[in-house]
Write an enzyme that holds these catalytic residues in place. Structure first.
Site, PDB file in Angstrom:
ATOM      1  N   LYS A   1      -6.545   7.146 -16.721  1.00 35.49           N
ATOM      2  CA  LYS A   1      -6.203   8.192 -15.744  1.00 35.49           C
ATOM      3  C   LYS A   1      -5.754   7.647 -14.394  1.00 35.49           C
ATOM      4  O   LYS A   1      -5.171   8.384 -13.603  1.00 35.49           O
ATOM      5  CB  LYS A   1      -7.397   9.128 -15.512  1.00 35.49           C
ATOM      6  CG  LYS A   1      -7.766   9.977 -16.721  1.00 35.49           C
ATOM      7  CD  LYS A   1      -8.470  11.271 -16.347  1.00 35.49           C
ATOM      8  CE  LYS A   1      -9.850  11.084 -15.782  1.00 35.49           C
ATOM      9  NZ  LYS A   1     -10.546  12.388 -15.548  1.00 35.49           N
ATOM     10  N   GLY A   2      -6.020   6.394 -14.068  1.00 37.75           N
ATOM     11  CA  GLY A   2      -5.579   5.835 -12.806  1.00 37.75           C
ATOM     12  C   GLY A   2      -6.704   5.639 -11.808  1.00 37.75           C
ATOM     13  O   GLY A   2      -7.604   6.480 -11.689  1.00 37.75           O
TER      14      GLY A   2
ATOM     15  N   ASN B   1      -9.623  -3.132 -17.793  1.00 38.66           N
ATOM     16  CA  ASN B   1     -10.217  -4.411 -17.408  1.00 38.66           C
ATOM     17  C   ASN B   1     -11.299  -4.140 -16.371  1.00 38.66           C
ATOM     18  O   ASN B   1     -11.001  -3.726 -15.246  1.00 38.66           O
ATOM     19  CB  ASN B   1      -9.142  -5.342 -16.831  1.00 38.66           C
ATOM     20  CG  ASN B   1      -9.665  -6.733 -16.497  1.00 38.66           C
ATOM     21  OD1 ASN B   1     -10.771  -6.906 -15.994  1.00 38.66           O
ATOM     22  ND2 ASN B   1      -8.849  -7.741 -16.767  1.00 38.66           N
TER      23      ASN B   1
ATOM     24  N   PHE C   1       0.824  -1.208   0.000  1.00 36.82           N
ATOM     25  CA  PHE C   1       0.000   0.000   0.000  1.00 36.82           C
ATOM     26  C   PHE C   1       0.860   1.261   0.000  1.00 36.82           C
ATOM     27  O   PHE C   1       0.416   2.334   0.368  1.00 36.82           O
ATOM     28  CB  PHE C   1      -0.917  -0.001   1.224  1.00 36.82           C
ATOM     29  CG  PHE C   1      -1.721  -1.261   1.379  1.00 36.82           C
ATOM     30  CD1 PHE C   1      -2.686  -1.587   0.442  1.00 36.82           C
ATOM     31  CD2 PHE C   1      -1.496  -2.112   2.436  1.00 36.82           C
ATOM     32  CE1 PHE C   1      -3.423  -2.757   0.567  1.00 36.82           C
ATOM     33  CE2 PHE C   1      -2.225  -3.287   2.563  1.00 36.82           C
ATOM     34  CZ  PHE C   1      -3.184  -3.614   1.639  1.00 36.82           C
TER      35      PHE C   1
ATOM     36  N   ILE D   1     -11.204   2.325 -18.965  1.00 34.59           N
ATOM     37  CA  ILE D   1     -11.038   1.193 -18.069  1.00 34.59           C
ATOM     38  C   ILE D   1     -10.518   0.013 -18.895  1.00 34.59           C
ATOM     39  O   ILE D   1     -11.192  -0.471 -19.802  1.00 34.59           O
ATOM     40  CB  ILE D   1     -12.364   0.831 -17.374  1.00 34.59           C
ATOM     41  CG1 ILE D   1     -12.901   2.057 -16.619  1.00 34.59           C
ATOM     42  CG2 ILE D   1     -12.176  -0.350 -16.441  1.00 34.59           C
ATOM     43  CD1 ILE D   1     -11.953   2.646 -15.599  1.00 34.59           C
TER      44      ILE D   1
ATOM     45  N   GLN E   1     -10.015  -3.235  -7.677  1.00 34.15           N
ATOM     46  CA  GLN E   1      -9.286  -2.135  -7.049  1.00 34.15           C
ATOM     47  C   GLN E   1     -10.223  -1.214  -6.280  1.00 34.15           C
ATOM     48  O   GLN E   1      -9.927  -0.801  -5.157  1.00 34.15           O
ATOM     49  CB  GLN E   1      -8.541  -1.320  -8.110  1.00 34.15           C
ATOM     50  CG  GLN E   1      -7.261  -1.932  -8.574  1.00 34.15           C
ATOM     51  CD  GLN E   1      -6.284  -0.862  -9.026  1.00 34.15           C
ATOM     52  OE1 GLN E   1      -5.754  -0.092  -8.228  1.00 34.15           O
ATOM     53  NE2 GLN E   1      -6.055  -0.799 -10.322  1.00 34.15           N
TER      54      GLN E   1
ATOM     55  N   GLU F   1      -5.623   5.169  -6.129  1.00 34.06           N
ATOM     56  CA  GLU F   1      -5.756   6.066  -4.975  1.00 34.06           C
ATOM     57  C   GLU F   1      -7.199   6.535  -4.759  1.00 34.06           C
ATOM     58  O   GLU F   1      -7.693   6.579  -3.628  1.00 34.06           O
ATOM     59  CB  GLU F   1      -4.838   7.284  -5.138  1.00 34.06           C
ATOM     60  CG  GLU F   1      -3.434   6.989  -5.632  1.00 34.06           C
ATOM     61  CD  GLU F   1      -2.667   5.999  -4.785  1.00 34.06           C
ATOM     62  OE1 GLU F   1      -2.976   5.832  -3.591  1.00 34.06           O
ATOM     63  OE2 GLU F   1      -1.739   5.355  -5.329  1.00 34.06           O
TER      64      GLU F   1
ATOM     65  N   ILE G   1       1.779  -5.146  -7.588  1.00 31.99           N
ATOM     66  CA  ILE G   1       1.550  -5.312  -6.152  1.00 31.99           C
ATOM     67  C   ILE G   1       0.144  -5.830  -5.849  1.00 31.99           C
ATOM     68  O   ILE G   1      -0.246  -5.917  -4.685  1.00 31.99           O
ATOM     69  CB  ILE G   1       1.815  -4.008  -5.389  1.00 31.99           C
ATOM     70  CG1 ILE G   1       0.850  -2.901  -5.833  1.00 31.99           C
ATOM     71  CG2 ILE G   1       3.254  -3.572  -5.556  1.00 31.99           C
ATOM     72  CD1 ILE G   1       0.969  -1.610  -5.023  1.00 31.99           C
TER      73      ILE G   1
END
Length: 745
Positions: free
Chosen positions: A708-709, A638, A249, A636, A645, A712, A475
């Site tokens: 874009k991620g 997947n 993390f 997206i 996530q 977080e 990770i």
């Protein structure tokens, strides 16, 4: 020719799932090397002082012991001397802890000795025989007391434009003179990283100047750089392998003392050394989310327009290393406010160095900001969602730039509908189900859509498999799976014909896996490498089939042993003809941001989390009965792993809101919560079925894939959503996490 289904966006199973569930995946503590030895650390029993005497005689004489290493006999590590800033580390003053370098104790359970033996059991037994005597000094581990000496981080002192520097827009502290205002303090306690796989390393000096380490790390290249520098070696002489990482993390973004200890131990005994931390040592030696105090002052007009925000924060750090994080970043850009002030300080305590924890400072800051938004909405007698809409920003107010993309309103609508927001009552305590009070709350999150540079190689094998290699790690989010899908989609191959190899510093370079940037960065490099491979194959094919010479690379496809043209499947060349020259179908591509989009646009992912909670009227027990997480995260790749996530981040947010709290006994500077019996994390019974919604609109300013991620924003905003829902259920506003039953009865 049969057209393959589009791979990007498909809910594909993890490519490494079978290896993990069958035990075939090998983690850093599972490598077996000839002559293996085992290391166990001995920790200090004081928080501050000096080692007056350390007795290792009994340990040295214990069965199977190969070495007992302390500051008295440790070899000199070339890099253990004053250095400047290392980009791979947090902002430092004095730098990371130099293990076995001197007799100084800086925090409780600091490693003061390493016992190396021929078996783990013998090493553990001998470690208990090491006895240390100290000259003790007065320590300070209490944040409330230490905050009195909080200071502006050195980076901000040197650079007024640093993100850690004080920020002002309009009039400073303008809320103080307003008629409608709130001013409240919020506290997040220390939270600990506890992934399934504990921190571990196997260190092997293959030659006096060649080091191989099997390490739990989020970045093989950064770790290689750190230890090459530490031992004054060429980077090419250090190999870092992290093929599988059992969760992280942020705790594996730093190089820690136990890693240096294992490398020192291997140097001393001339054999590989395996060292794995205990669960208790995970509390003290590999960072944590820092205890953070915040104060938010906010004012608004009667019709719900924010006029001013002041957000102040003090976070803890260690005495030997400055750690900073972006606690106030979201406040500066999320809502319209003509007057805005932020002030960030850190307090140095006699503890180990903190480190980024999922969502890092943004998750900490969002708890205060989003709680304050809820409090202000209640003061104004406004629906909290309506209050946010009235202060919605159509461009970044901090940087005065347009957003690259922003679909947060779509997230608002989708989440509100799915949670049943219309059932929410403005007055707390109005909804009840038997003995349970029912409440609804929301919290918003944002995190930068970062993209760095990455290298990826791609090679076509004679059997039609394409092998891609990159030093990046995975990770847990399914990086290997996402890269396989991107490659399959780009090349027009089934995923079974793609092999993505990662987790080795000998592969083409990339950054660490952190900051929600891996798909943005490595994913684009994978696409670029696949396009380059197609282009090279097209050039090779042109010699035998002129039609390929004028073909666009998008029209070139790989299928059934042939390179073909999508516009004319009859035009094809066998792979075997293209691969006659060694390395003929091998490319190595560097992909990095181009153009000036980063200067023209503000690039962020956005999320909103809606929570339904039930609070028992008599006992104060809180149950999160429903959680809806909505994300504007670009394309997206997947749907399945992306939803994984989001769900994992939501569960982490439940832990932050309701149970996680590392308690330190300030008399000794030692954590009382040092195992899972006392430090509580969410289990299945604590986690509802999390509903996930993605806008799934590409952001082509970030990269050609439009990603874009996610990592977080999955956590940022969850804790305040739950806290706000608890207020809506009970009328009790809890501003210090975690919200335990004793605070509600």
């Amino acid at each position: 020719m049969k057209t393959l289904d589009k791979q990007i966006g498909a809910p594909m199973n993890r490519v490494d799932g079978h290896q993990k569930v069958t035990g075939a995946a090998k983690y850093s503590a599972e490598y077996e090397l000839p002559g293996m030895s085992y290391g166990v650390l001995v920790g200090s029993t004081i928080a501050k002082g000096r080692i007056a005497h350390i007795d290792t005689k009994a340990a040295v004489g214990a069965p199977g012991v190969l070495a007992v290493i302390t500051h008295l006999n440790s070899p000199q590590v070339p890099g253990f001397k004053p250095t400047g800033k290392d980009p791979s580390q947090p902002q430092t003053v004095g730098g990371p802890l130099k293990i076995f370098h001197d007799d100084k104790v800086r925090f409780n359970d600091q490693p003061i000795a390493l016992v190396v033996a021929d078996t783990f059991e013998r090493a553990r037994y001998a470690a208990r025989l090491v006895m240390a005597h100290y000259t003790q000094e007065t320590h300070q581990t209490n944040m409330a007391a230490g905050a009195k000496d909080a200071f502006l981080p050195t980076s901000a002192q040197k650079n007024p434009k640093s993100p850690m520097a004080d920020y002002q827009r309009g009039q400073a502290d303008a809320y103080k003179t307003a008629a409608l205002k709130i001013e409240q303090e919020y506290v997040i306690p220390t939270e600990m990283h506890h992934p399934m796989e504990m921190q571990a390393i196997t260190a092997h000096w293959e030659a006096p100047d060649r080091l191989t380490i099997y390490d739990k790390t989020q970045g093989t290249i950064g770790t290689r750089r750190d230890f090459a520098k530490e031992w004054n070696l060429p980077e090419a002489n250090v190999q870092v392998i992290a093929t599988f990482v059992g969760g992280a993390f942020g705790n594996a973004l730093h190089s820690w003392p136990h890693e240096s200890a294992a490398i020192i131990g291997a140097k001393v005994v001339g054999r590989p050394v395996k060292l794995m931390l205990t669960r208790e040592q995970m509390f003290t030696q590999v960072g944590y989310r820092p205890y953070t105090w915040q104060k938010v002052g906010m004012s608004a007009t009667a019709d719900g327009k924010i006029t001013a925000i002041t957000h102040e924060s003090i976070g803890q750090t260690s005495t030997y290393e400055e750690f900073t994080e972006s606690t106030l970043a979201q406040t500066r850009m999320m809502y319209q406010s003509p007057n805005l002030t932020t002030r960030y300080r850190i307090a140095a305590l006699d503890v180990g160095t903190p480190i980024w924890m999922r969502g890092p400072g943004e998750a900490t800051g969002a708890f205060a900001l989003e709680s304050a938004m809820d409090e202000m909405a209640y003061l104004l007698k406004l629906d909290p969602l309506e209050f946010r809409l009235r202060n919605y920003t159509d461009q970044d107010p901090e940087k005065n730039r347009p957003w690259s993309t922003k679909f947060l309103k779509e997230c608002y609508r989708a989440g509100a509908e799915r949670i049943g927001w219309t059932k929410r009552k403005l007055e707390p305590g109005a909804l009840r189900d038997g003995d349970w009070l029912v409440g609804y709350g929301m919290g918003v999150g944002t995190f930068g859509a970062h993209r760095g540079a990455a290298h990826v190689s791609a090679q076509l094998l004679p059997n039609g498999t394409v092998v891609l290699q990159c030093a990046t790690t995975d990770i847990g989010p399914g990086t290997g799976t996402a890269m396989t899908q991107i490659a399959a989609d780009t090349l027009g191959l089934p995923p079974e014909k793609i092999r993505f190899e990662l987790g080795n510093s000998g592969f083409p370079q990339s950054g660490s896996q952190g900051g929600s940037s891996t798909v943005n960065t490595v994913g684009q490099a994978v696409q670029d490498a696949c396009m380059a491979l197609k282009d090279k194959l097209r050039e090779l094919a042109a010699a035998g089939a002129p039609a390929f010479a004028s073909a666009k690379k998008e029209d070139v496809a790989l299928a059934n042993g042939y390179l073909t043209l999508g516009s004319n499947a009859a035009t094809r060349v066998p792979y075997a003809d293209l691969l006659k020259q060694p390395g003929a179908a091998l490319v190595n591509v560097e992909s990095k941001p181009t153009g000036n989009d980063g200067q023209l646009y503000s690039m962020y992912s956005f999320s909103v989390h809606f929570a339904e909670v039930r609070v028992h009227a008599l006992t104060g027990e809180v149950r999160v009965s429903k959680l809806v997480s909505c994300a504007d995260a670009g394309t997206i790749i997947n749907q399945k792993t992306a939803a994984n996530q989001m769900k994992g981040g939501a569960v982490g947010g439940i832990g932050m809101a309701l149970m996680e709290h590392a308690i330190i006994d300030d008399r000794y500077g030692r954590y009382v919560t040092k195992d899972f019996a006392d430090y509580h994390v969410p289990v299945h019974a604590d986690a509802p079925a999390v509903e996930v919604y993605f806008v799934n609109q590409p952001d082509l300013h970030v990269n050609a894939l439009g990603t874009k991620g996610i990592g977080e924003i999955a956590t940022i905003g969850v804790a305040p959503a739950i806290a706000n829902a608890i207020f809506n259920a009970t009328g009790k506003r809890v501003r210090e996490l975690p919200i335990t039953p004793d605070k509600l009865v």
